[in-house]
Scaffold this motif. Structure first.
Motif, PDB file in Angstrom:
ATOM      1  N   ALA A  76       0.827  -1.204   0.000  1.00 46.91           N
ATOM      2  CA  ALA A  76       0.000   0.000   0.000  1.00 46.91           C
ATOM      3  C   ALA A  76       0.862   1.255   0.000  1.00 46.91           C
ATOM      4  CB  ALA A  76      -0.932  -0.007   1.210  1.00 46.91           C
ATOM      5  N   ILE A  77       1.909   1.270   0.794  1.00 50.59           N
ATOM      6  CA  ILE A  77       2.805   2.427   0.848  1.00 50.59           C
ATOM      7  C   ILE A  77       3.516   2.607  -0.487  1.00 50.59           C
ATOM      8  CG2 ILE A  77       4.881   3.360   1.946  1.00 50.59           C
ATOM      9  CD1 ILE A  77       3.977   1.956   4.522  1.00 50.59           C
ATOM     10  N   ASN A  93       2.579   1.494  -3.467  1.00 50.72           N
ATOM     11  CA  ASN A  93       1.624   1.846  -4.527  1.00 50.72           C
ATOM     12  C   ASN A  93       1.217   3.313  -4.460  1.00 50.72           C
ATOM     13  OD1 ASN A  93       1.553  -0.669  -5.775  1.00 50.72           O
ATOM     14  ND2 ASN A  93      -0.093  -1.427  -4.466  1.00 50.72           N
ATOM     15  N   ASP A  94       1.173   3.876  -3.268  1.00 47.17           N
ATOM     16  CA  ASP A  94       0.842   5.288  -3.127  1.00 47.17           C
ATOM     17  C   ASP A  94       1.882   6.184  -3.796  1.00 47.17           C
ATOM     18  OD1 ASP A  94      -1.505   4.880  -1.773  1.00 47.17           O
ATOM     19  OD2 ASP A  94      -0.650   5.202   0.230  1.00 47.17           O
ATOM     20  N   HIS A  95       3.129   5.739  -3.798  1.00 45.45           N
ATOM     21  CA  HIS A  95       4.212   6.577  -4.300  1.00 45.45           C
ATOM     22  C   HIS A  95       4.727   6.147  -5.671  1.00 45.45           C
ATOM     23  CE1 HIS A  95       4.219   7.573   0.002  1.00 45.45           C
ATOM     24  NE2 HIS A  95       4.768   8.705  -0.359  1.00 45.45           N
ATOM     25  N   PRO A 130       2.898   4.474  -8.690  1.00 48.87           N
ATOM     26  CA  PRO A 130       1.696   3.885  -9.298  1.00 48.87           C
ATOM     27  C   PRO A 130       1.955   3.160 -10.608  1.00 48.87           C
ATOM     28  CG  PRO A 130       1.749   6.243  -9.675  1.00 48.87           C
ATOM     29  CD  PRO A 130       2.907   5.942  -8.766  1.00 48.87           C
TER      30      PRO A 130
END
Length: 368
Positions: A88-89, A91-93, A95
């Motif tokens: 999640a971390i 993928n946030d940064h 993409p």
């Protein structure tokens, strides 16, 4: 600007790979009191999508500077053990595009086996810099991506040696603040690896009686051949005035703390969660600050001193190793370039002798 930092910028400009707009970098790093030449070089040939500072080695002025340039996420290693959280971390940064992680201490080792399938980006591989991280990745039942380790590179040897020297420097400084000195006492080094052996040599040069605890028979023989007496753990705990923990694999368990000699000082070369089982000790001993970076642990008449809350003590004094840090960072840059331009098989890998010689030649041209 300090001439050393000017040279470092020229060195990084000399070795930086060609720009790749599709490359994203996630960088675990120390943020010490020095210019951001290393991160700036990474940004010139890719996109530094996230910086994860090591929480116990952050200079706040440097942090403010880095936050103005790059996305910064402060997480401890155990925060990233869950594949879902780590993904999640990331993928946030990141993409999209290709992703390479530069790691220090195996931050992503616990989650790496499941990361590729959970990420939006294409995880091409990981570059690991430290011995602790090397052990974490290499001990996994299976690696689903390539991991280039520079932990055991001969080019990292000078940094490891100087780290040992800086540990001894910091330990003496901390003891003197408590009105103690090492001379006349007995010291023990747990672990005769690259840093542990350097600590032992530095102590010996200061005429401090130094013994070694080493479970690896090959390293034990090497220590013996260098003139160091080997000692068993129980005896070391009971008779040593200064204890250096340099195994990277829990030198002291909770049970060990009850056997430590009264008044002994304990110093670590890495994070407390790597070297010391402090969770139960912190709850069962009375802890009193003695100085800013030394605490006294006391229980039922027994007491000892712990430096920097069990974390690496050399970071108190900026962990200076001179220009040799740029040699390590340069090899990390070269490893990233190799990962992005080659399809490596999954598993542990190293750079070639020819690649290291090329890097060493460039370093000598700037710093030699």
């Amino acid at each position: 600007m300090n001439p050393l930092f000017i040279k470092s910028r020229h060195f990084f400009e000399d070795i930086q790979p060609e720009y790749n707009a599709n490359l994203n970098l996630v960088v675990v790093t120390h943020l010490l009191d020095m210019p951001t030449c290393y991160l700036d070089c990474l940004e010139r040939f890719g996109r530094v999508s996230m910086v994860i500072p090591k929480p116990r080695s952050i200079d706040h002025n440097t942090l403010e500077l880095v936050e103005k340039k790059f996305p910064v996420v402060i997480k401890k290693r155990d925060h990233l053990q869950s594949p879902e959280v780590a993904a999640a971390i990331l993928n946030d940064h990141v993409p999209t595009g290709d992703l390479i992680i530069i790691d220090i201490g195996g931050y992503f080792a616990a989650s790496v086996s499941q990361l590729p399938e959970k990420l939006h980006a294409n995880l091409k591989g990981i570059v690991e810099i430290t011995e602790n991280g090397h052990q974490r990745y290499s001990s996994l039942p299976e690696l689903t991506i390539p991991v280039i380790s520079i932990a055991r590179s001969p080019l990292k040897g000078p940094e490891d040696y100087l780290t040992g020297q800086s540990i001894v420097y910091s330990s003496e400084a901390l003891m003197r603040q408590c009105h103690h000195i090492m001379n006349g006492g007995n010291a023990v080094v747990f672990g005769y690896g690259k840093i542990g052996s350097s600590i032992a040599k530095a102590l010996h040069a200061k005429n401090i009686n130094t013994k070694i605890v080493e479970i690896d028979p090959i390293r034990a023989i090497e220590a013996r051949s260098r003139g160091f007496d080997l000692i068993q753990k129980d005896e070391a705990l009971q008779h040593s005035d200064v204890i250096f923990c340099a195994t990277g694999n829990q030198s002291l368990s909770n049970h060990d703390f009850s056997r430590i000699k009264n008044g002994a000082f304990i110093f670590s070369v890495t994070s407390s969660d790597d070297e010391l089982d402090l969770k139960r000790a912190d709850s069962s001993f009375n802890i009193t600050p003695v100085t800013e970076h030394v605490s006294q642990y006391e229980r039922l008449g027994q007491y000892f001193y712990l430096g920097n809350h069990g974390n690496a003590i050399n970071f108190i004094h900026n962990a200076e190793v001179g220009p040799y840090i740029y040699l390590v960072q340069g090899e990390a840059i070269m490893a990233v370039d190799y990962l992005q331009n080659h399809s490596l098989e999954k598993g542990m890998a190293n750079l070639s002798v020819a690649q290291r010689r090329k890097l060493a030649t460039s370093w000598l041209a700037h710093f030699g």
